[in-house]
Design a protein around this motif. Sequence first.
Motif, short mmCIF file in Angstrom:
data_model
loop_
_atom_site.label_atom_id
_atom_site.label_comp_id
_atom_site.label_asym_id
_atom_site.label_seq_id
_atom_site.Cartn_x
_atom_site.Cartn_y
_atom_site.Cartn_z
N ALA A 144 29.81 5.51 -54.19
CA ALA A 144 28.81 6.18 -53.35
C ALA A 144 28.67 5.47 -52.01
O ALA A 144 28.58 6.11 -50.96
N LYS A 145 28.68 4.14 -52.04
CA LYS A 145 28.54 3.37 -50.80
C LYS A 145 29.75 3.60 -49.89
O LYS A 145 29.58 3.80 -48.68
N ILE A 146 30.93 3.59 -50.46
CA ILE A 146 32.14 3.83 -49.67
C ILE A 146 32.07 5.23 -49.06
O ILE A 146 32.30 5.42 -47.86
N THR A 147 31.75 6.23 -49.88
CA THR A 147 31.69 7.62 -49.42
C THR A 147 30.66 7.78 -48.31
O THR A 147 30.93 8.41 -47.28
N ARG A 148 29.50 7.20 -48.52
CA ARG A 148 28.42 7.32 -47.54
C ARG A 148 28.83 6.67 -46.22
O ARG A 148 28.66 7.27 -45.15
N ASN A 149 29.39 5.49 -46.27
CA ASN A 149 29.80 4.81 -45.04
C ASN A 149 30.90 5.57 -44.31
O ASN A 149 30.85 5.72 -43.08
N LEU A 150 31.88 6.06 -45.04
CA LEU A 150 32.95 6.84 -44.41
C LEU A 150 32.40 8.13 -43.80
O LEU A 150 32.79 8.52 -42.69
N SER A 151 31.47 8.76 -44.50
CA SER A 151 30.89 10.02 -44.00
C SER A 151 30.06 9.78 -42.74
O SER A 151 30.14 10.57 -41.79
N ILE A 152 29.27 8.72 -42.75
CA ILE A 152 28.46 8.42 -41.56
C ILE A 152 29.37 8.07 -40.38
O ILE A 152 29.12 8.52 -39.25
N ASP A 153 30.43 7.32 -40.63
CA ASP A 153 31.38 7.00 -39.56
C ASP A 153 32.01 8.27 -39.00
O ASP A 153 32.15 8.43 -37.78
N ARG A 154 32.39 9.17 -39.89
CA ARG A 154 33.00 10.44 -39.45
C ARG A 154 31.98 11.26 -38.66
O ARG A 154 32.32 11.86 -37.64
#
Length: 187
Positions: A71-81
């Motif tokens: 979840a943390k990886i997904t959230r960080n990647l999504s916010i970066d995108r």
Amino acid sequence: MEDSQIIELYWNRDESALTETDRKYGNYCWKIAHNILLSPEDAEECVSDTWMHAWNAMPPQKPAILSAFLAKITRNLSIDRYKSAHADKRGGGRVAVCLDELGDCISLGTATPESVLDEQELASVIDRFLRTLPERDCSIFLRRYWYVDSVSSIARRYRVPENTIKSNLFRTRNKLRKFLQEEGFAV
């Protein structure tokens, strides 16, 4: 398949780890990414990127809670995108609204070595704060500011009017602001 078995597949560099991860956590991670990006295609790409990041992180990392790790990886990647796609735009998106709401409590500055340490300390203090909240208030706060759920979806989940959720979030942000001040953070 149990999380420990999936993690073991990663450690053994067995590519079936990716399939098992997608089977167990694909929808969960997609929902997180979609809440931030509001685009099925972008969410799907972030989930694929999440699997790649997990593959590269294990080993050496051995997450205690695989769902939280992903979840943390997904959230960080999504916010970066999201930031990349909206670099020249202001307002309108849920992420921007959530960040604006929290902006009264937490400063979101540029990264320096000192600010990274401050962010780690801030994260620890926020974690302690969340543990002081009743379970429902904590869940509502996390749904809004971690999972970036809309106020309307949170209201539907708890079967209450949207104004009740808005009031709850307002009160919780005020409690957070006070807690941070008591912990020595300038708000």
